[in-house]
Design a protein around this motif. Structure first.
Motif, PDB file in Angstrom:
ATOM      1  N   GLN A 144      52.846  39.663  40.041  1.00 29.11           N
ATOM      2  CA  GLN A 144      51.471  40.259  41.013  1.00 29.11           C
ATOM      3  C   GLN A 144      50.222  40.023  41.198  1.00 29.11           C
ATOM      4  OE1 GLN A 144      50.634  42.384  37.244  1.00 29.11           O
ATOM      5  NE2 GLN A 144      51.144  44.332  38.342  1.00 29.11           N
ATOM      6  N   LYS A 145      49.167  40.174  42.441  1.00 31.66           N
ATOM      7  CA  LYS A 145      48.515  38.894  42.429  1.00 31.66           C
ATOM      8  C   LYS A 145      47.706  38.989  41.230  1.00 31.66           C
ATOM      9  CE  LYS A 145      48.618  39.136  47.621  1.00 31.66           C
ATOM     10  NZ  LYS A 145      47.497  39.662  48.406  1.00 31.66           N
ATOM     11  N   ARG A 146      46.837  38.028  41.073  1.00 24.18           N
ATOM     12  CA  ARG A 146      45.651  37.355  40.044  1.00 24.18           C
ATOM     13  C   ARG A 146      44.475  38.354  40.323  1.00 24.18           C
ATOM     14  NH1 ARG A 146      45.046  31.075  39.276  1.00 24.18           N
ATOM     15  NH2 ARG A 146      46.835  30.955  41.382  1.00 24.18           N
ATOM     16  N   ASP A 147      43.952  38.185  39.351  1.00 27.20           N
ATOM     17  CA  ASP A 147      42.139  39.203  40.096  1.00 27.20           C
ATOM     18  C   ASP A 147      41.481  38.123  40.812  1.00 27.20           C
ATOM     19  OD1 ASP A 147      39.773  40.777  39.970  1.00 27.20           O
ATOM     20  OD2 ASP A 147      39.464  40.135  37.806  1.00 27.20           O
ATOM     21  N   MET A 148      40.805  38.564  41.481  1.00 28.89           N
ATOM     22  CA  MET A 148      40.754  37.662  42.679  1.00 28.89           C
ATOM     23  C   MET A 148      39.281  37.030  42.286  1.00 28.89           C
ATOM     24  SD  MET A 148      41.983  38.308  45.521  1.00 28.89           S
ATOM     25  CE  MET A 148      41.061  37.012  47.014  1.00 28.89           C
ATOM     26  N   THR A 149      38.381  37.331  40.623  1.00 25.55           N
ATOM     27  CA  THR A 149      37.173  36.748  40.264  1.00 25.55           C
ATOM     28  C   THR A 149      38.018  35.909  39.303  1.00 25.55           C
ATOM     29  OG1 THR A 149      37.174  38.365  38.766  1.00 25.55           O
ATOM     30  CG2 THR A 149      35.620  38.996  39.906  1.00 25.55           C
ATOM     31  N   GLU A 150      39.710  36.087  38.872  1.00 25.20           N
ATOM     32  CA  GLU A 150      39.448  34.646  38.151  1.00 25.20           C
ATOM     33  C   GLU A 150      40.134  34.008  38.979  1.00 25.20           C
ATOM     34  OE1 GLU A 150      40.990  32.885  34.878  1.00 25.20           O
ATOM     35  OE2 GLU A 150      39.444  34.603  35.060  1.00 25.20           O
ATOM     36  N   ARG A 151      40.520  34.473  40.452  1.00 24.73           N
ATOM     37  CA  ARG A 151      41.154  33.345  41.252  1.00 24.73           C
ATOM     38  C   ARG A 151      40.145  32.368  41.314  1.00 24.73           C
ATOM     39  NH1 ARG A 151      44.186  34.988  46.459  1.00 24.73           N
ATOM     40  NH2 ARG A 151      45.357  32.795  46.470  1.00 24.73           N
TER      41      ARG A 151
ATOM     42  N   HIS B 269      32.760  31.343  48.864  1.00 21.85           N
ATOM     43  CA  HIS B 269      31.911  32.895  48.708  1.00 21.85           C
ATOM     44  C   HIS B 269      30.379  33.178  49.253  1.00 21.85           C
ATOM     45  CE1 HIS B 269      36.399  33.886  46.978  1.00 21.85           C
ATOM     46  NE2 HIS B 269      35.665  32.027  46.180  1.00 21.85           N
ATOM     47  N   SER B 270      30.486  34.097  49.520  1.00 17.79           N
ATOM     48  CA  SER B 270      28.911  34.818  50.089  1.00 17.79           C
ATOM     49  C   SER B 270      28.954  35.965  49.454  1.00 17.79           C
ATOM     50  CB  SER B 270      29.134  34.675  51.785  1.00 17.79           C
ATOM     51  OG  SER B 270      29.721  36.239  52.545  1.00 17.79           O
ATOM     52  N   GLN B 271      30.044  36.781  49.110  1.00 20.49           N
ATOM     53  CA  GLN B 271      30.044  37.791  48.162  1.00 20.49           C
ATOM     54  C   GLN B 271      29.296  37.510  46.327  1.00 20.49           C
ATOM     55  OE1 GLN B 271      33.122  40.261  47.616  1.00 20.49           O
ATOM     56  NE2 GLN B 271      32.904  41.247  49.541  1.00 20.49           N
ATOM     57  N   PRO B 272      27.831  38.147  46.431  1.00 16.33           N
ATOM     58  CA  PRO B 272      27.487  37.808  45.017  1.00 16.33           C
ATOM     59  C   PRO B 272      27.904  37.411  43.501  1.00 16.33           C
ATOM     60  CG  PRO B 272      25.670  39.002  45.757  1.00 16.33           C
ATOM     61  CD  PRO B 272      27.351  39.486  46.264  1.00 16.33           C
TER      62      PRO B 272
ATOM     63  N   MET C 171      31.901  37.046  43.874  1.00 13.08           N
ATOM     64  CA  MET C 171      32.789  35.865  43.905  1.00 13.08           C
ATOM     65  C   MET C 171      31.881  34.379  44.148  1.00 13.08           C
ATOM     66  SD  MET C 171      34.899  37.477  43.659  1.00 13.08           S
ATOM     67  CE  MET C 171      36.533  36.736  45.123  1.00 13.08           C
ATOM     68  N   LYS C 172      30.925  34.383  44.188  1.00 15.53           N
ATOM     69  CA  LYS C 172      29.988  33.360  44.107  1.00 15.53           C
ATOM     70  C   LYS C 172      29.732  32.940  42.866  1.00 15.53           C
ATOM     71  CE  LYS C 172      26.241  30.563  46.907  1.00 15.53           C
ATOM     72  NZ  LYS C 172      26.143  30.717  47.579  1.00 15.53           N
ATOM     73  N   HIS C 173      28.788  33.930  42.026  1.00 16.26           N
ATOM     74  CA  HIS C 173      29.002  33.860  40.252  1.00 16.26           C
ATOM     75  C   HIS C 173      30.462  33.195  39.651  1.00 16.26           C
ATOM     76  CE1 HIS C 173      26.854  34.059  36.762  1.00 16.26           C
ATOM     77  NE2 HIS C 173      28.234  34.421  35.989  1.00 16.26           N
ATOM     78  N   GLU C 174      30.991  33.493  39.663  1.00  8.31           N
ATOM     79  CA  GLU C 174      32.522  33.757  39.410  1.00  8.31           C
ATOM     80  C   GLU C 174      32.495  32.091  39.715  1.00  8.31           C
ATOM     81  OE1 GLU C 174      34.397  35.092  36.926  1.00  8.31           O
ATOM     82  OE2 GLU C 174      33.297  36.219  36.648  1.00  8.31           O
ATOM     83  N   TRP C 175      32.936  31.332  41.421  1.00  6.34           N
ATOM     84  CA  TRP C 175      33.150  29.700  41.649  1.00  6.34           C
ATOM     85  C   TRP C 175      32.574  29.588  41.199  1.00  6.34           C
ATOM     86  CZ3 TRP C 175      31.431  25.977  43.800  1.00  6.34           C
ATOM     87  CH2 TRP C 175      32.466  25.439  44.425  1.00  6.34           C
ATOM     88  N   MET C 176      30.913  29.590  41.121  1.00  2.66           N
ATOM     89  CA  MET C 176      30.144  28.686  40.506  1.00  2.66           C
ATOM     90  C   MET C 176      29.954  28.525  38.824  1.00  2.66           C
ATOM     91  SD  MET C 176      28.217  26.844  42.745  1.00  2.66           S
ATOM     92  CE  MET C 176      26.895  26.974  41.916  1.00  2.66           C
ATOM     93  N   SER C 177      30.714  29.331  38.640  1.00  7.67           N
ATOM     94  CA  SER C 177      31.360  29.742  36.521  1.00  7.67           C
ATOM     95  C   SER C 177      31.990  28.145  36.596  1.00  7.67           C
ATOM     96  CB  SER C 177      31.297  30.509  36.425  1.00  7.67           C
ATOM     97  OG  SER C 177      29.713  31.278  35.907  1.00  7.67           O
TER      98      SER C 177
END
Length: 67
Positions: free
Chosen positions: A4-11, A31-34, A36-42
């Motif tokens: 299964q693909k991982r959750d995109m936010t987890e990725r 990322h430009s979506q808020p 996804m950007k938040h998750e990446w920055m975290s």
């Protein structure tokens, strides 16, 4: 059996963590979506913190596996 693909936010978080522990700049966030950007920055912040704390790559990989 297909994986299964991982959750995109987890990725996004994992990729941000990898960027942070690798010492990359936060301006490289793809990322430009808020959300996804938040998750990446975290992930980036946690990775950067671990880098500053002197956590080595092997420990970082273990930490990622349990997140």
């Amino acid at each position: 059996m297909k994986r299964q693909k991982r959750d995109m936010t987890e990725r996004a978080y994992q990729r941000g963590y990898q960027a942070g522990i690798g010492g990359r700049n936060k301006a490289l966030c793809p990322h430009s979506q808020p959300k996804m950007k938040h998750e990446w920055m975290s992930g980036w912040r946690e990775g950067r913190s671990d880098l500053w704390d002197g956590i080595d790559t092997a420990t970082a990989l273990q930490k990622q596996a349990f997140h």
